[in-house]
Motif scaffolding. Structure first.
Motif, PDB file in Angstrom:
ATOM      1  N   LYS A   6       0.852  -1.190   0.000  1.00 34.17           N
ATOM      2  CA  LYS A   6       0.000   0.000   0.000  1.00 34.17           C
ATOM      3  C   LYS A   6       0.883   1.233   0.000  1.00 34.17           C
ATOM      4  CE  LYS A   6      -3.640   2.230   2.614  1.00 34.17           C
ATOM      5  NZ  LYS A   6      -4.446   2.244   3.836  1.00 34.17           N
ATOM      6  N   LYS A   7       0.614   2.137  -0.942  1.00 38.44           N
ATOM      7  CA  LYS A   7       1.285   3.435  -1.017  1.00 38.44           C
ATOM      8  C   LYS A   7       0.200   4.494  -1.045  1.00 38.44           C
ATOM      9  CE  LYS A   7       5.769   2.692  -1.663  1.00 38.44           C
ATOM     10  NZ  LYS A   7       6.810   3.268  -0.848  1.00 38.44           N
ATOM     11  N   LEU A  11      -3.123   0.592  -4.030  1.00 35.92           N
ATOM     12  CA  LEU A  11      -2.763  -0.784  -3.714  1.00 35.92           C
ATOM     13  C   LEU A  11      -1.960  -1.330  -4.888  1.00 35.92           C
ATOM     14  CD1 LEU A  11      -3.005  -3.223  -1.793  1.00 35.92           C
ATOM     15  CD2 LEU A  11      -5.030  -3.909  -3.104  1.00 35.92           C
ATOM     16  N   ILE A  12      -0.726  -1.754  -4.601  1.00 33.04           N
ATOM     17  CA  ILE A  12       0.136  -2.337  -5.634  1.00 33.04           C
ATOM     18  C   ILE A  12       0.039  -3.850  -5.495  1.00 33.04           C
ATOM     19  CG2 ILE A  12       2.483  -2.528  -6.535  1.00 33.04           C
ATOM     20  CD1 ILE A  12       2.993   0.240  -5.126  1.00 33.04           C
ATOM     21  N   THR A  40      -7.942   1.689   0.028  1.00 37.19           N
ATOM     22  CA  THR A  40      -7.265   2.391  -1.054  1.00 37.19           C
ATOM     23  C   THR A  40      -8.282   2.710  -2.149  1.00 37.19           C
ATOM     24  OG1 THR A  40      -6.627   0.267  -2.025  1.00 37.19           O
ATOM     25  CG2 THR A  40      -4.987   1.359  -0.645  1.00 37.19           C
ATOM     26  N   LYS A  41      -7.851   3.513  -3.104  1.00 36.70           N
ATOM     27  CA  LYS A  41      -8.746   3.939  -4.181  1.00 36.70           C
ATOM     28  C   LYS A  41      -8.281   3.425  -5.536  1.00 36.70           C
ATOM     29  CE  LYS A  41     -10.840   8.087  -6.117  1.00 36.70           C
ATOM     30  NZ  LYS A  41     -10.994   9.524  -6.022  1.00 36.70           N
ATOM     31  N   HIS A  42      -6.962   3.333  -5.730  1.00 43.70           N
ATOM     32  CA  HIS A  42      -6.395   2.970  -7.027  1.00 43.70           C
ATOM     33  C   HIS A  42      -5.661   1.626  -6.946  1.00 43.70           C
ATOM     34  CE1 HIS A  42      -7.332   7.084  -8.067  1.00 43.70           C
ATOM     35  NE2 HIS A  42      -6.527   7.530  -7.128  1.00 43.70           N
ATOM     36  N   LEU A  43      -5.460   1.023  -8.117  1.00 44.52           N
ATOM     37  CA  LEU A  43      -4.834  -0.296  -8.182  1.00 44.52           C
ATOM     38  C   LEU A  43      -3.755  -0.305  -9.266  1.00 44.52           C
ATOM     39  CD1 LEU A  43      -5.149  -3.261  -7.089  1.00 44.52           C
ATOM     40  CD2 LEU A  43      -6.661  -3.651  -9.016  1.00 44.52           C
ATOM     41  N   ILE A  44      -2.565  -0.777  -8.895  1.00 41.18           N
ATOM     42  CA  ILE A  44      -1.489  -0.977  -9.866  1.00 41.18           C
ATOM     43  C   ILE A  44      -1.164  -2.456  -9.907  1.00 41.18           C
ATOM     44  CG2 ILE A  44       0.940  -0.573 -10.439  1.00 41.18           C
ATOM     45  CD1 ILE A  44       0.729   2.138  -9.044  1.00 41.18           C
ATOM     46  N   PHE A  45      -1.238  -3.046 -11.093  1.00 41.98           N
ATOM     47  CA  PHE A  45      -0.774  -4.408 -11.289  1.00 41.98           C
ATOM     48  C   PHE A  45       0.696  -4.341 -11.675  1.00 41.98           C
ATOM     49  CE2 PHE A  45      -5.300  -5.280 -12.041  1.00 41.98           C
ATOM     50  CZ  PHE A  45      -5.451  -6.468 -11.346  1.00 41.98           C
ATOM     51  N   ASP A  46       1.555  -4.937 -10.865  1.00 42.38           N
ATOM     52  CA  ASP A  46       2.979  -5.021 -11.183  1.00 42.38           C
ATOM     53  C   ASP A  46       3.225  -6.398 -11.788  1.00 42.38           C
ATOM     54  OD1 ASP A  46       5.725  -5.130 -11.348  1.00 42.38           O
ATOM     55  OD2 ASP A  46       6.080  -4.577  -9.258  1.00 42.38           O
ATOM     56  N   PHE A  47       3.433  -6.423 -13.104  1.00 40.93           N
ATOM     57  CA  PHE A  47       3.599  -7.684 -13.828  1.00 40.93           C
ATOM     58  C   PHE A  47       5.064  -8.013 -14.118  1.00 40.93           C
ATOM     59  CE2 PHE A  47      -0.880  -7.730 -15.953  1.00 40.93           C
ATOM     60  CZ  PHE A  47      -1.419  -8.173 -14.757  1.00 40.93           C
ATOM     61  N   LYS A  48       5.976  -7.428 -13.348  1.00 40.10           N
ATOM     62  CA  LYS A  48       7.407  -7.644 -13.579  1.00 40.10           C
ATOM     63  C   LYS A  48       7.773  -9.121 -13.613  1.00 40.10           C
ATOM     64  CE  LYS A  48      11.944  -6.453 -11.747  1.00 40.10           C
ATOM     65  NZ  LYS A  48      12.660  -5.813 -10.639  1.00 40.10           N
ATOM     66  N   ASP A  49       7.177  -9.914 -12.743  1.00 37.76           N
ATOM     67  CA  ASP A  49       7.524 -11.328 -12.622  1.00 37.76           C
ATOM     68  C   ASP A  49       6.466 -12.263 -13.196  1.00 37.76           C
ATOM     69  OD1 ASP A  49       9.994 -10.764 -11.319  1.00 37.76           O
ATOM     70  OD2 ASP A  49       8.906 -10.415  -9.455  1.00 37.76           O
ATOM     71  N   MET A  69     -13.058   1.053 -10.644  1.00 31.78           N
ATOM     72  CA  MET A  69     -13.728   2.183 -11.277  1.00 31.78           C
ATOM     73  C   MET A  69     -15.033   2.521 -10.547  1.00 31.78           C
ATOM     74  SD  MET A  69     -14.441   2.727 -15.335  1.00 31.78           S
ATOM     75  CE  MET A  69     -15.953   1.788 -15.408  1.00 31.78           C
ATOM     76  N   ALA A  70     -15.714   1.509 -10.032  1.00 28.93           N
ATOM     77  CA  ALA A  70     -16.960   1.735  -9.293  1.00 28.93           C
ATOM     78  C   ALA A  70     -16.714   2.565  -8.034  1.00 28.93           C
ATOM     79  CB  ALA A  70     -17.605   0.396  -8.926  1.00 28.93           C
ATOM     80  N   TYR A  71     -15.493   2.552  -7.520  1.00 20.20           N
ATOM     81  CA  TYR A  71     -15.110   3.361  -6.359  1.00 20.20           C
ATOM     82  C   TYR A  71     -14.497   4.692  -6.776  1.00 20.20           C
ATOM     83  CZ  TYR A  71     -15.879  -0.656  -3.319  1.00 20.20           C
ATOM     84  OH  TYR A  71     -16.452  -1.699  -2.632  1.00 20.20           O
ATOM     85  N   GLY A  72     -14.490   4.968  -8.077  1.00 16.92           N
ATOM     86  CA  GLY A  72     -13.924   6.211  -8.571  1.00 16.92           C
ATOM     87  C   GLY A  72     -12.414   6.175  -8.702  1.00 16.92           C
ATOM     88  N   GLY A  73     -11.835   4.973  -8.698  1.00 20.84           N
ATOM     89  CA  GLY A  73     -10.386   4.836  -8.772  1.00 20.84           C
ATOM     90  C   GLY A  73      -9.901   4.478 -10.163  1.00 20.84           C
ATOM     91  N   LYS A  74      -8.573   4.401 -10.282  1.00 23.23           N
ATOM     92  CA  LYS A  74      -7.923   4.070 -11.542  1.00 23.23           C
ATOM     93  C   LYS A  74      -7.186   2.740 -11.391  1.00 23.23           C
ATOM     94  CE  LYS A  74      -7.030   8.949 -12.474  1.00 23.23           C
ATOM     95  NZ  LYS A  74      -5.982   9.964 -12.555  1.00 23.23           N
ATOM     96  N   THR A  75      -7.104   2.003 -12.490  1.00 22.72           N
ATOM     97  CA  THR A  75      -6.329   0.766 -12.548  1.00 22.72           C
ATOM     98  C   THR A  75      -5.310   0.909 -13.659  1.00 22.72           C
ATOM     99  OG1 THR A  75      -8.219  -0.546 -11.812  1.00 22.72           O
ATOM    100  CG2 THR A  75      -6.450  -1.737 -12.918  1.00 22.72           C
ATOM    101  N   VAL A  76      -4.055   0.590 -13.348  1.00 18.93           N
ATOM    102  CA  VAL A  76      -2.995   0.657 -14.339  1.00 18.93           C
ATOM    103  C   VAL A  76      -2.114  -0.581 -14.207  1.00 18.93           C
ATOM    104  CG1 VAL A  76      -2.996   3.190 -14.380  1.00 18.93           C
ATOM    105  CG2 VAL A  76      -1.380   1.983 -12.913  1.00 18.93           C
TER     106      VAL A  76
END
Length: 117
Positions: A6-7, A11-12, A40-49, A69-76
């Motif tokens: 969490k940052k 949420l990573i 948290t509001k936003h989500l980052i998928f870290d696909f490094k591995d 998105m339903a919570y008004g957040g972004k996904t990247v």
């Protein structure tokens, strides 16, 4: 394997290994549960591995995108290798879910996060 970090309001989700029909439902459930309790509001998928992803992985990512998105957040997505990026492009996902070269870039792009990784 999956790890969460969490940052601020982000949420990573760091996934390791393959994302296929065997594990996509488990990942979906774990991510949804962690997102709900993390405040948290936003989500980052870290696909490094991530070494492999099929269409069920696409479904899992899109499902989390809709939920966030339903919570008004972004996904990247961050750190996707060439194979995973190609799957995203073939599915047309880059139009709705931005990809970044690193988690740091993704955090900066989402905004509102001070002192990125």
């Amino acid at each position: 394997m999956i790890e969460f970090q969490k940052k601020s309001v982000v949420l990573i989700v760091k996934i390791q290994g393959e994302i296929d029909h065997h594990c996509a439902a488990i990942l979906r459930e774990k991510i949804e549960k962690e997102f709900q309790k993390s405040d948290t509001k936003h989500l980052i998928f870290d696909f490094k591995d991530v070494t492999f992803m099929d269409s069920s992985g696409i479904g899992m990512v899109i499902g989390r995108y809709k939920s966030v998105m339903a919570y008004g957040g972004k996904t990247v997505v961050a750190n996707a290798n060439e194979k995973v990026s190609q799957i995203f492009q073939m599915a047309g996902m880059q139009r709705i879910i931005p990809q970044y070269a690193s988690v740091t870039e993704a955090l900066k792009a989402i905004g509102g996060v001070k002192n990125a990784v």
